[in-house]
Design an enzyme around this catalytic site. Structure first.
Site, PDB file in Angstrom:
ATOM      1  CG  HIS A 194       3.724  -1.854  23.335  1.00 28.82           C
ATOM      2  ND1 HIS A 194       4.781  -1.105  25.082  1.00 28.82           N
ATOM      3  CD2 HIS A 194       4.475  -2.407  22.975  1.00 28.82           C
ATOM      4  CE1 HIS A 194       5.706  -1.696  24.683  1.00 28.82           C
ATOM      5  NE2 HIS A 194       5.999  -2.577  23.505  1.00 28.82           N
ATOM      6  NE  ARG A 219       1.975  -9.350  19.548  1.00 25.14           N
ATOM      7  CZ  ARG A 219       3.089  -8.539  19.134  1.00 25.14           C
ATOM      8  NH1 ARG A 219       4.011  -9.538  19.162  1.00 25.14           N
ATOM      9  NH2 ARG A 219       2.938  -7.231  19.386  1.00 25.14           N
ATOM     10  CG  HIS A 271       1.863  -2.853  19.825  1.00 24.02           C
ATOM     11  ND1 HIS A 271       2.598  -1.975  19.063  1.00 24.02           N
ATOM     12  CD2 HIS A 271       2.382  -3.907  20.469  1.00 24.02           C
ATOM     13  CE1 HIS A 271       4.299  -2.213  19.215  1.00 24.02           C
ATOM     14  NE2 HIS A 271       3.762  -4.011  19.720  1.00 24.02           N
ATOM     15  NE  ARG A 294       3.897  -6.139  24.580  1.00 23.19           N
ATOM     16  CZ  ARG A 294       4.523  -6.626  23.573  1.00 23.19           C
ATOM     17  NH1 ARG A 294       3.887  -6.418  22.740  1.00 23.19           N
ATOM     18  NH2 ARG A 294       6.123  -6.173  23.436  1.00 23.19           N
ATOM     19  CD  GLU A 318      10.289  -7.478  23.944  1.00 23.34           C
ATOM     20  OE1 GLU A 318       9.164  -7.710  23.711  1.00 23.34           O
ATOM     21  OE2 GLU A 318      10.855  -6.993  23.363  1.00 23.34           O
ATOM     22  CB  SER A 373       4.032 -10.768  15.918  1.00 22.40           C
ATOM     23  OG  SER A 373       4.609  -9.127  16.240  1.00 22.40           O
ATOM     24  CE  LYS A 383      -3.022   1.824   2.547  1.00 20.75           C
ATOM     25  NZ  LYS A 383      -3.808   1.764   4.204  1.00 20.75           N
ATOM     26  N   GLY A 402      12.008  -3.755  19.562  1.00 19.08           N
ATOM     27  CA  GLY A 402      12.623  -5.452  21.044  1.00 19.08           C
ATOM     28  C   GLY A 402      12.929  -6.348  20.146  1.00 19.08           C
TER      29      GLY A 402
HETATM   30  C1  SIN Z   1       8.485  -3.862  21.928  1.00 21.81           C
HETATM   31  O1  SIN Z   1       9.862  -4.143  21.578  1.00 21.81           O
HETATM   32  O2  SIN Z   1       7.851  -3.726  23.424  1.00 21.81           O
HETATM   33  C2  SIN Z   1       7.258  -4.657  20.928  1.00 21.81           C
HETATM   34  C3  SIN Z   1       7.747  -6.116  20.750  1.00 21.81           C
HETATM   35  C4  SIN Z   1       6.494  -6.751  20.373  1.00 21.81           C
HETATM   36  O3  SIN Z   1       5.480  -5.760  20.232  1.00 21.81           O
HETATM   37  O4  SIN Z   1       6.502  -7.802  20.685  1.00 21.81           O
END
Ligand code: SIN
Length: 527
Positions: free
Chosen positions: A244, A386, A351, A290, A127, A391, A49, A62
């Protein structure tokens, strides 16, 4: 056909383009699938697009999660993914992800993806909700850009692969539940064009732009999901939108992502009184799943009557911050903030879309010849929330699987289609679409955000229904078509959120705050 397509067209009168595999979307899922299909000897056209640089994938900071560490295993990655998914992950989809993921990442490395290392060893960070350090990263916090660079440079060398940028997919061409191509708008020439493929793969990404605060680029307006739904595909889990927890809140600055990896390296969350608060909400504190961190932040914001909380990295050595997070350091510095000595004001923003076009484990949708992967698809791997950095892996693993399925599909359906379409719609009203888009984003943020109630959802649905007339609207510009798609996807999210009278993962109902065993199931919607 009337009312199903966004614009009037007679396909015979439009320029025609034929290919074997037509891929809609130029992010990691689309480009990787394209590259694998070319490797299998197929001819591929990718429609993007915007430009290839515009995707969500390219912004990923991340990293990419894969069980490659010595003390890690696919079983541990599987457990963490299920826990974050709040009881709604499809366990087979997760097993596929965690078992096939490491080989896909190794493949990226052999293609030249330059992940960060400590000596010879791959550097791995942690994370939220990961029990191990398993997140690979590149150039500190520019992982998505490095993977996209790798895929784009591979693509350049392939004669059988054509990438067309500034091509906006408007509708799928579907007859008798068989997809044979798309109608697209070529922004370069200002022309509508018909693209025919023996198989069509949708990898058009998410819909963060439905919300006024998002980490997503301008192009993330849910077009693929809207078009597939219009064409009759099933969509699943649309109520689950991931917010996020930490995006930059500064006047003049966009809601720039401050990676969860920052917390993985030791940054703390503090409220405006300077108190560390996450220990009051979850045993994993700043590295809780998250959805839990986002809600905790919202609660602290409400209690302190502020529009943000703070992320505090100041206890980490300055050189370490600059080396590990160069993009975040530079972006904040552009807006006058030195993250090595000052606290970062942050708040949650839209996010990632856990839901999407329902597929099986090979990316097949409920329409023959139409496959989907990446954020626009939903095979249930992310459940209700998630796990961070799953992803990019999802795009690779399920993109690869689509290529196998397409090969089989082409053996039985190799003829393609010459079906022509004539579509006429009924209205052509003028309207203030820019204002309507802003109203929609505001309405979604206020009413279909991280904290939902029957009143808020009713309000959103009333707004969406009031603007239902756009369904029969004959769109004249890509912006109008986008808005039409956004309204469609907004309604899918709000409807599913209204139906789910419980709280689970990214979907939180203040009026039904508990998870209910009878709701351990998916909501599937079909036009
Ligand atoms: C982040 O760096 O916090 C994003 C990573 C994600 O959305 O999996």
């Amino acid at each position: 056909m009337e009312g199903r397509y966004l614009v009037n067209f007679n396909s015979k009168e439009l320029p025609q383009h034929e290919t074997e595999i037509l891929i809609v979307g130029g992010g990691i899922a689309g480009l990787y699938t394209a590259w694998k299909a070319v490797e299998e000897g197929m001819r591929v056209t990718v429609l993007s697009k915007g430009t290839i640089e515009d995707s969500n994938s390219g912004r990923a900071q991340g990293g990419i999660a894969a069980a490659l560490g010595k003390t890690d295993s696919p079983e541990l990655h599987y457990k963490d993914t299920l826990l974050a998914g709040a009881g709604l992950c499809d366990i087979n989809a997760v097993k596929i992800l965690v078992n096939e993921g490491p080989s896909r990442v190794q493949e990226l490395i052999s293609m030249g993806a330059n992940f960060d290392r400590y000596g010879d060893e791959l550097a791995m960070t942690k994370e939220g909700a990961h029990s191990k350090r398993r997140i690979l990263h590149a150039h500190g916090d520019a992982t998505g850009a490095e993977i996209m660079r790798t895929l784009a440079s591979q693509s350049e060398a392939q004669e059988a692969l054509q990438i067309l940028e500034q091509h906006f997919m408007i509708d799928f061409l579907v007859e008798d539940n068989i997809c044979s191509g798309v109608l697209a708008y070529d922004e370069n020439s200002g022309q509508f064009r018909v693209f025919r493929g023996k198989a069509v793969v949708l990898a058009s990404g998410g819909a963060g732009q439905l919300y006024q605060y998002t980490t997503n680029p301008e192009v993330a307006t849910g077009d693929g999901v809207a078009a597939a739904y219009r064409a009759g595909a099933e969509v699943m889990d649309m109520e689950f939108v991931q917010f996020h927890p930490t995006t930059l809140v500064l006047p003049e600055a966009p809601r720039f992502l401050i990676s969860e990896a920052v917390r993985g390296e030791g940054a703390l969350l503090r409220n405006s009184n300077g108190e560390r608060f996450m220990t009051r909400y979850h045993g994993m504190a700043e590295l809780a799943p998250r959805d839990i961190v986002s809600r905790a932040i919202l609660s602290e914001m409400a209690n302190t009557d502020q529009d943000y909380v703070y992320l505090d990295l100041t206890t980490l050595p300055r050189e370490r911050i600059q080396k590990r997070f160069p993009t975040i350091t530079a972006t904040c510095s552009r807006f006058g903030l030195d993250i090595t000595s000052e606290l970062i004001p942050v708040a949650p923003a839209a996010h990632y879309m856990m839901g999407g076009i329902k597929t099986n484990y090979h990316g097949e949708t409920s329409i023959a010849g139409l496959f989907a992967c990446g954020e626009s698809a939903c095979q249930g791997v992310h459940g209700a929330n998630r796990l961070a950095s799953n992803s990019l892996l999802d795009g690779l693993v399920y993109g690869r699987r689509i290529v196998d399925a397409v090969k089989k599909y082409l053996k039985c359906n190799s003829i393609g289609s010459n079906i022509h379409f004539v579509c006429e719609s009924m209205f052509d009203p003028a309207g203030n679409f820019t204002a309507l888009k802003k109203e929609l984003q505001q309405c979604m943020g206020d009413n279909v955000g991280p904290l939902r109630t029957i009143q808020r959802l009713s309000h959103a649905l009333a707004f969406l229904n009031k603007n239902d007339w756009l369904i029969k609207h004959r769109c004249r510009t890509p912006q109008e078509m986008e808005l039409r798609n956004m309204l469609e996807v907004g309604r899918l999210i709000a409807q599913a959120a209204m139906m789910r009278t419980e709280s689970r993962g990214g979907h939180f109902r203040l009026d039904f705050p508990e998870a209910m065993s009878q709701w351990k199931k998916h909501i599937i919607i079909r036009r």
